[in-house]
Write a protein that holds these residues in place. Structure first.
Motif, mmCIF file in Angstrom:
data_model
loop_
_atom_site.group_PDB
_atom_site.id
_atom_site.type_symbol
_atom_site.label_atom_id
_atom_site.label_comp_id
_atom_site.label_asym_id
_atom_site.label_seq_id
_atom_site.Cartn_x
_atom_site.Cartn_y
_atom_site.Cartn_z
ATOM 1 N N ARG A 21 0.838 -1.208 0.000
ATOM 2 C CA ARG A 21 0.000 0.000 0.000
ATOM 3 C C ARG A 21 0.870 1.253 0.000
ATOM 4 O O ARG A 21 0.641 2.183 -0.771
ATOM 5 C CB ARG A 21 -0.910 0.037 1.226
ATOM 6 C CG ARG A 21 -2.107 -0.838 1.146
ATOM 7 C CD ARG A 21 -2.899 -0.706 2.444
ATOM 8 N NE ARG A 21 -3.939 -1.694 2.525
ATOM 9 C CZ ARG A 21 -5.234 -1.421 2.424
ATOM 10 N NH1 ARG A 21 -5.621 -0.188 2.233
ATOM 11 N NH2 ARG A 21 -6.122 -2.374 2.513
ATOM 12 N N ALA A 22 1.874 1.282 0.868
ATOM 13 C CA ALA A 22 2.761 2.448 0.962
ATOM 14 C C ALA A 22 3.555 2.625 -0.329
ATOM 15 O O ALA A 22 3.727 3.755 -0.809
ATOM 16 C CB ALA A 22 3.700 2.292 2.156
ATOM 17 N N GLN A 23 4.015 1.537 -0.912
ATOM 18 C CA GLN A 23 4.790 1.625 -2.146
ATOM 19 C C GLN A 23 3.942 2.121 -3.314
ATOM 20 O O GLN A 23 4.420 2.882 -4.155
ATOM 21 C CB GLN A 23 5.419 0.263 -2.462
ATOM 22 C CG GLN A 23 6.497 -0.110 -1.476
ATOM 23 C CD GLN A 23 6.888 -1.576 -1.546
ATOM 24 O OE1 GLN A 23 6.204 -2.389 -2.155
ATOM 25 N NE2 GLN A 23 7.994 -1.908 -0.897
ATOM 26 N N VAL A 24 2.687 1.718 -3.358
ATOM 27 C CA VAL A 24 1.802 2.190 -4.430
ATOM 28 C C VAL A 24 1.525 3.680 -4.261
ATOM 29 O O VAL A 24 1.436 4.419 -5.240
ATOM 30 C CB VAL A 24 0.507 1.352 -4.500
ATOM 31 C CG1 VAL A 24 -0.510 1.979 -5.425
ATOM 32 C CG2 VAL A 24 0.837 -0.060 -4.966
ATOM 33 N N GLU A 25 1.425 4.146 -3.043
ATOM 34 C CA GLU A 25 1.264 5.591 -2.832
ATOM 35 C C GLU A 25 2.508 6.345 -3.307
ATOM 36 O O GLU A 25 2.404 7.426 -3.879
ATOM 37 C CB GLU A 25 0.952 5.896 -1.365
ATOM 38 C CG GLU A 25 -0.448 5.492 -0.955
ATOM 39 C CD GLU A 25 -1.538 6.102 -1.839
ATOM 40 O OE1 GLU A 25 -1.439 7.283 -2.251
ATOM 41 O OE2 GLU A 25 -2.517 5.389 -2.127
ATOM 42 N N SER A 26 3.687 5.770 -3.094
ATOM 43 C CA SER A 26 4.915 6.376 -3.599
ATOM 44 C C SER A 26 4.898 6.401 -5.125
ATOM 45 O O SER A 26 5.292 7.388 -5.745
ATOM 46 C CB SER A 26 6.133 5.596 -3.090
ATOM 47 O OG SER A 26 7.312 6.113 -3.642
ATOM 48 N N LEU A 27 4.437 5.334 -5.715
ATOM 49 C CA LEU A 27 4.314 5.262 -7.168
ATOM 50 C C LEU A 27 3.407 6.376 -7.679
ATOM 51 O O LEU A 27 3.736 7.045 -8.652
ATOM 52 C CB LEU A 27 3.747 3.895 -7.552
ATOM 53 C CG LEU A 27 3.563 3.595 -9.018
ATOM 54 C CD1 LEU A 27 3.877 2.134 -9.277
ATOM 55 C CD2 LEU A 27 2.143 3.885 -9.447
ATOM 56 N N ARG A 28 2.304 6.592 -6.993
ATOM 57 C CA ARG A 28 1.384 7.670 -7.389
ATOM 58 C C ARG A 28 2.092 9.019 -7.398
ATOM 59 O O ARG A 28 1.900 9.820 -8.305
ATOM 60 C CB ARG A 28 0.203 7.749 -6.418
ATOM 61 C CG ARG A 28 -0.869 6.771 -6.666
ATOM 62 C CD ARG A 28 -1.957 6.970 -5.647
ATOM 63 N NE ARG A 28 -3.225 7.080 -6.342
ATOM 64 C CZ ARG A 28 -4.389 7.101 -5.740
ATOM 65 N NH1 ARG A 28 -4.459 7.053 -4.426
ATOM 66 N NH2 ARG A 28 -5.496 7.174 -6.441
ATOM 67 N N SER A 29 2.933 9.271 -6.401
ATOM 68 C CA SER A 29 3.621 10.560 -6.333
ATOM 69 C C SER A 29 4.621 10.702 -7.483
ATOM 70 O O SER A 29 4.875 11.810 -7.939
ATOM 71 C CB SER A 29 4.302 10.745 -4.982
ATOM 72 O OG SER A 29 5.401 9.879 -4.852
ATOM 73 N N GLN A 30 5.175 9.601 -7.965
ATOM 74 C CA GLN A 30 6.106 9.636 -9.090
ATOM 75 C C GLN A 30 5.416 10.010 -10.398
ATOM 76 O O GLN A 30 6.065 10.412 -11.348
ATOM 77 C CB GLN A 30 6.791 8.276 -9.267
ATOM 78 C CG GLN A 30 7.703 7.897 -8.138
ATOM 79 C CD GLN A 30 8.910 8.797 -8.065
ATOM 80 O OE1 GLN A 30 9.523 9.112 -9.068
ATOM 81 N NE2 GLN A 30 9.256 9.215 -6.862
ATOM 82 N N LEU A 31 4.121 9.874 -10.436
ATOM 83 C CA LEU A 31 3.366 10.196 -11.648
ATOM 84 C C LEU A 31 3.037 11.677 -11.724
ATOM 85 O O LEU A 31 2.252 12.096 -12.572
ATOM 86 C CB LEU A 31 2.104 9.342 -11.736
ATOM 87 C CG LEU A 31 2.373 7.863 -11.966
ATOM 88 C CD1 LEU A 31 1.086 7.060 -11.882
ATOM 89 C CD2 LEU A 31 3.062 7.636 -13.296
#
Length: 93
Positions: A21-31
């Motif tokens: 969950r935390a890693q996917v939120e980080s992925l979102r910020s990279q977008l």
């Protein structure tokens, strides 16, 4: 162009699920603020949802808006590799 639709399959009580969950939120910020639809499916509560898509491992991240539904498995800590696996580009989707 359509909004990328991702679905994260996990076991909510597991450490790997919490980290995903935390890693996917980080992925979102990279977008860089690009629109992204995210659904989280806890296979402890909805096991049939994973079976319907052939999800055998968790965590699994599936891009639902493309033919073939590209997938990434396990850790999503390497954001660049995860974005490439899902046919997403850093900075835009």
């Amino acid at each position: 162009m359509s909004v990328p639709r991702l679905e994260l399959f996990l076991h909510g009580s597991s450490r790997a699920g919490r980290e995903a969950r935390a890693q996917v939120e980080s992925l979102r910020s990279q977008l860089a603020g690009a629109p992204l639809e995210l659904t989280i499916t806890d296979l402890e509560r909805q096991p049939e949802a994973g079976k319907a898509l052939g999800v055998l491992l968790t965590p699994t991240l599936v891009r639902r808006d493309l033919p073939g539904q590209p997938r990434a498995f396990g850790s999503f800590a390497d954001v660049g590799a995860t974005l490439r696996a899902l046919s997403l580009a850093e900075g835009n989707a």
